[in-house]
Design a protein around this motif. Structure first.
Motif, PDB file in Angstrom:
ATOM      1  N   PRO A 138      41.233  18.426  23.354  1.00 11.10           N
ATOM      2  CA  PRO A 138      41.405  19.072  22.051  1.00 11.10           C
ATOM      3  C   PRO A 138      40.411  20.200  21.799  1.00 11.10           C
ATOM      4  CG  PRO A 138      40.381  16.932  21.805  1.00 11.10           C
ATOM      5  CD  PRO A 138      40.786  17.038  23.233  1.00 11.10           C
ATOM      6  N   MET A 139      39.289  20.224  22.521  1.00 14.84           N
ATOM      7  CA  MET A 139      38.286  21.281  22.336  1.00 14.84           C
ATOM      8  C   MET A 139      37.804  21.770  23.700  1.00 14.84           C
ATOM      9  SD  MET A 139      36.012  19.756  19.205  1.00 14.84           S
ATOM     10  CE  MET A 139      36.753  18.538  18.127  1.00 14.84           C
ATOM     11  N   PRO A 140      38.653  22.441  24.455  1.00 15.95           N
ATOM     12  CA  PRO A 140      38.272  22.850  25.809  1.00 15.95           C
ATOM     13  C   PRO A 140      37.122  23.847  25.863  1.00 15.95           C
ATOM     14  CG  PRO A 140      40.335  23.894  25.151  1.00 15.95           C
ATOM     15  CD  PRO A 140      40.000  22.893  24.089  1.00 15.95           C
ATOM     16  N   ASP A 141      36.914  24.586  24.785  1.00 17.88           N
ATOM     17  CA  ASP A 141      35.856  25.598  24.778  1.00 17.88           C
ATOM     18  C   ASP A 141      34.476  25.005  24.485  1.00 17.88           C
ATOM     19  OD1 ASP A 141      37.735  27.600  25.271  1.00 17.88           O
ATOM     20  OD2 ASP A 141      38.127  27.897  23.123  1.00 17.88           O
ATOM     21  N   VAL A 142      34.448  23.748  24.035  1.00 14.28           N
ATOM     22  CA  VAL A 142      33.164  23.103  23.734  1.00 14.28           C
ATOM     23  C   VAL A 142      32.723  22.345  24.976  1.00 14.28           C
ATOM     24  CG1 VAL A 142      31.928  21.533  22.198  1.00 14.28           C
ATOM     25  CG2 VAL A 142      33.841  22.892  21.319  1.00 14.28           C
ATOM     26  N   THR A 143      31.884  22.958  25.759  1.00 16.36           N
ATOM     27  CA  THR A 143      31.442  22.360  27.023  1.00 16.36           C
ATOM     28  C   THR A 143      30.127  21.592  26.886  1.00 16.36           C
ATOM     29  OG1 THR A 143      30.359  24.436  27.633  1.00 16.36           O
ATOM     30  CG2 THR A 143      32.633  24.119  28.359  1.00 16.36           C
ATOM     31  N   ASP A 144      29.426  21.790  25.785  1.00 14.24           N
ATOM     32  CA  ASP A 144      28.172  21.059  25.548  1.00 14.24           C
ATOM     33  C   ASP A 144      28.523  19.685  24.963  1.00 14.24           C
ATOM     34  OD1 ASP A 144      25.622  20.199  25.109  1.00 14.24           O
ATOM     35  OD2 ASP A 144      25.109  21.709  23.599  1.00 14.24           O
ATOM     36  N   ARG A 145      28.408  18.635  25.779  1.00 17.48           N
ATOM     37  CA  ARG A 145      28.814  17.297  25.358  1.00 17.48           C
ATOM     38  C   ARG A 145      27.740  16.284  25.698  1.00 17.48           C
ATOM     39  NH1 ARG A 145      35.395  17.291  26.345  1.00 17.48           N
ATOM     40  NH2 ARG A 145      35.691  19.420  25.568  1.00 17.48           N
ATOM     41  N   GLU A 146      27.475  15.437  24.756  1.00 17.52           N
ATOM     42  CA  GLU A 146      26.421  14.435  24.925  1.00 17.52           C
ATOM     43  C   GLU A 146      27.006  13.043  24.668  1.00 17.52           C
ATOM     44  OE1 GLU A 146      22.442  13.060  22.499  1.00 17.52           O
ATOM     45  OE2 GLU A 146      22.747  15.216  22.816  1.00 17.52           O
ATOM     46  N   THR A 147      26.904  12.164  25.664  1.00 14.02           N
ATOM     47  CA  THR A 147      27.437  10.801  25.566  1.00 14.02           C
ATOM     48  C   THR A 147      26.300   9.812  25.381  1.00 14.02           C
ATOM     49  OG1 THR A 147      29.318  11.365  26.977  1.00 14.02           O
ATOM     50  CG2 THR A 147      28.813   9.032  26.700  1.00 14.02           C
ATOM     51  N   THR A 148      26.444   8.946  24.395  1.00 18.55           N
ATOM     52  CA  THR A 148      25.442   7.918  24.112  1.00 18.55           C
ATOM     53  C   THR A 148      26.085   6.550  24.207  1.00 18.55           C
ATOM     54  OG1 THR A 148      24.271   9.423  22.606  1.00 18.55           O
ATOM     55  CG2 THR A 148      23.762   7.064  22.445  1.00 18.55           C
ATOM     56  N   GLU A 149      25.561   5.692  25.086  1.00 16.67           N
ATOM     57  CA  GLU A 149      26.048   4.323  25.192  1.00 16.67           C
ATOM     58  C   GLU A 149      25.186   3.400  24.332  1.00 16.67           C
ATOM     59  OE1 GLU A 149      26.392   2.957  29.187  1.00 16.67           O
ATOM     60  OE2 GLU A 149      27.796   4.544  29.788  1.00 16.67           O
ATOM     61  N   PRO A 150      25.729   2.253  23.925  1.00 15.34           N
ATOM     62  CA  PRO A 150      24.930   1.303  23.142  1.00 15.34           C
ATOM     63  C   PRO A 150      23.639   0.936  23.870  1.00 15.34           C
ATOM     64  CG  PRO A 150      27.232   0.651  23.163  1.00 15.34           C
ATOM     65  CD  PRO A 150      27.109   1.781  24.130  1.00 15.34           C
ATOM     66  N   SER A 151      22.552   0.925  23.144  1.00 17.38           N
ATOM     67  CA  SER A 151      21.257   0.616  23.745  1.00 17.38           C
ATOM     68  C   SER A 151      21.225  -0.826  24.232  1.00 17.38           C
ATOM     69  CB  SER A 151      20.131   0.860  22.733  1.00 17.38           C
ATOM     70  OG  SER A 151      20.321   0.057  21.581  1.00 17.38           O
ATOM     71  N   LYS A 152      20.412  -1.067  25.255  1.00 12.71           N
ATOM     72  CA  LYS A 152      20.301  -2.402  25.852  1.00 12.71           C
ATOM     73  C   LYS A 152      19.278  -3.224  25.074  1.00 12.71           C
ATOM     74  CE  LYS A 152      21.677  -0.854  30.464  1.00 12.71           C
ATOM     75  NZ  LYS A 152      22.127   0.470  30.009  1.00 12.71           N
ATOM     76  N   THR A 153      19.709  -3.685  23.904  1.00 13.88           N
ATOM     77  CA  THR A 153      18.861  -4.520  23.050  1.00 13.88           C
ATOM     78  C   THR A 153      19.575  -5.840  22.798  1.00 13.88           C
ATOM     79  OG1 THR A 153      19.828  -3.591  21.034  1.00 13.88           O
ATOM     80  CG2 THR A 153      17.883  -2.483  21.933  1.00 13.88           C
ATOM     81  N   PRO A 154      18.840  -6.909  22.476  1.00 11.91           N
ATOM     82  CA  PRO A 154      19.500  -8.197  22.206  1.00 11.91           C
ATOM     83  C   PRO A 154      20.573  -8.109  21.123  1.00 11.91           C
ATOM     84  CG  PRO A 154      17.147  -8.525  22.474  1.00 11.91           C
ATOM     85  CD  PRO A 154      17.369  -7.037  22.464  1.00 11.91           C
ATOM     86  N   GLY A 155      20.354  -7.253  20.130  1.00 10.45           N
ATOM     87  CA  GLY A 155      21.325  -7.132  19.051  1.00 10.45           C
ATOM     88  C   GLY A 155      22.636  -6.505  19.474  1.00 10.45           C
TER      89      GLY A 155
END
Length: 415
Positions: free
Chosen positions: A182-199
């Motif tokens: 949907p946004m091919p011109d936006v090449t700056d992408r940042e992926t964040t996965e859930p942190s490895k915490t007990p919660g």
């Protein structure tokens, strides 16, 4: 780093365990496999013509000494598309078994629910690129690192699963597959996965037993959606996308048993996206109700038919539409998907002809997967098949893959 630690723990434990086991309690099996998938109409976005071109060696170690059991399945492969050699730990776990309960620790593949390639309460990670590029079906499922406890009182059985390390789904990549962006011109992408915490430990519970001749299960899951949601930094003129995995709870049930001269299946689940219960954030999925109704029947000797119908209903739809920014693709309130599977065994069951297809009445798109598999000997088999995609809209689930039709070949020697 995590996979290295898993390998170390598994092999240390394996060495200690095997030193006390007898040869009759240990088995070592595996296979050599070639897997090749070639484009039939268009080259890949990176200019190549192969979706898949790899050789693979798998080794499976199975050792038991009551009440303990160890299982390790690992693959070594060379991928000619990426020109890389890799080592994959598919599964690696320890079991402790007793008559009333058992526990499994390590990397394990978990399968829940009654759907045929449709997943509601099976919330565990999948590799969809493997499926779309012609790998054997077993590679659709990915392992999770965690603990599973089974408890077996007289009135029902229970599985309790804890997964401290999040594993996302693997989707087709833009190097091998043409896909809707949907946004091919936006090449700056940042992926964040859930942190490895007990919660952030994922928890899943299944309670199951026979009820009036039907295998009946209740499910509960609390964790994260394995498909990332994308949020632009600016809806009017986006320059960066932030991808994250929304918090998710799933409450569901399934039933499967003999009826109408065949096997009838029903599964349902409520998807509670906890970060957007009001439905006002268009960049986080709204809560949904999902259902599967399936029926399987053997029509004559060695020929079976399986059909199913899946629906996905979005709650708080008016809030979603009201807050969707102008220019963004609007999802439907009700999504539907039908499937058909035909299987015929021939030549004393050494030849298997199969046909599988998804078709969406709501989107009009489809995937067709015919395959022929032949067992040359007790140890060698080969298969040839195709993945054919289509649809009127290039932004839908299967329509976006319209330029990715491929033919695949699989050859395996098992030992």
């Amino acid at each position: 780093m995590m996979i290295n630690r898993v390998f170390v723990y598994i092999f240390i434990g394996m060495g200690l365990f095997i030193s006390t086991a007898t040869a009759s309690e240990i088995s070592l099996h595996g296979f050599l496999q070639g897997n090749y998938s070639v484009d039939t109409a268009y080259s890949n976005p990176n200019g190549g013509d192969f979706k898949r071109a790899e050789e693979r060696l798998q080794l499976k170690l199975d050792a038991s000494k009551d009440p303990f059991h160890i299982f390790v399945k690992t693959d070594a492969l060379y991928d000619h598309v990426d020109n890389k050699a890799r080592l994959e730990l598919r599964e690696g776990y320890f079991d402790f078994r007793s008559s009333a309960w058992d526990v499994r620790l390590g990397r394990q593949i978990i399968t829940w629910g009654v759907g045929d390639l449709v997943f509601i309460n099976d919330v565990f990670p999948k590799d969809f690129e493997a499926f779309f590029s012609g790998r054997p079906l077993e590679y659709l499922k990915k392992g999770v690192d965690g603990a599973k406890i089974g408890i077996y009182p007289a009135f029902a059985s229970f599985d309790i699963i804890a997964i401290p390390f999040f594993t996302p789904n693997h989707y087709p990549g833009p190097q091998r597959f043409w896909m809707f962006d949907p946004m091919p011109d936006v090449t700056d992408r940042e992926t964040t996965e859930p942190s490895k915490t007990p919660g952030n430990t994922e928890l899943a519970i299944r309670a199951y037993r026979d009820v009036a001749g039907f295998d009946t299960s209740l499910y509960l899951y609390r964790g994260f959606y394995r498909q990332p949601s994308a949020m632009p930094n600016d809806t009017a003129m986006p320059s960066k996308l932030f991808l994250s995995y929304p918090k998710l709870s799933v409450y569901g049930a399934s039933f499967q048993g003999r009826a109408l001269d065949g096997i009838l299946s029903l599964e349902m689940g409520y998807y509670d996206f906890r970060q957007d219960r009001s439905g006002s954030d268009p960049f986080i999925p709204n809560s949904q109700t999902r259902t599967i109704l399936g029926y399987q029947r053997q029509m004559w000797d060695d020929f079976s038919v399986s059909i199913q119908f899946y629906t996905q209903y979005m709650h708080n739809y008016s809030e979603y539409v009201e807050n969707l920014p102008e220019g963004f693709t609007q999802e439907k309130r009700l999504y539907s998907l039908a499937s058909l599977r035909l299987t015929q065994l021939l030549a004393h069951q050494t030849l298997k002809l199969s046909f599988f297809s998804f078709w969406s009445p709501s989107d009009g798109d489809y995937i067709i997967n015919p395959e022929a598999r032949y067992n040359f000997t007790d140890h060698v088999w080969g298969a040839i098949g195709a993945n054919i995609f289509g649809g009127p809209n290039k932004s839908t689930q299967f329509g976006q893959f319209d330029k990715n039709d491929n033919v695949y070949v699989q050859v395996r020697y098992e030992f």
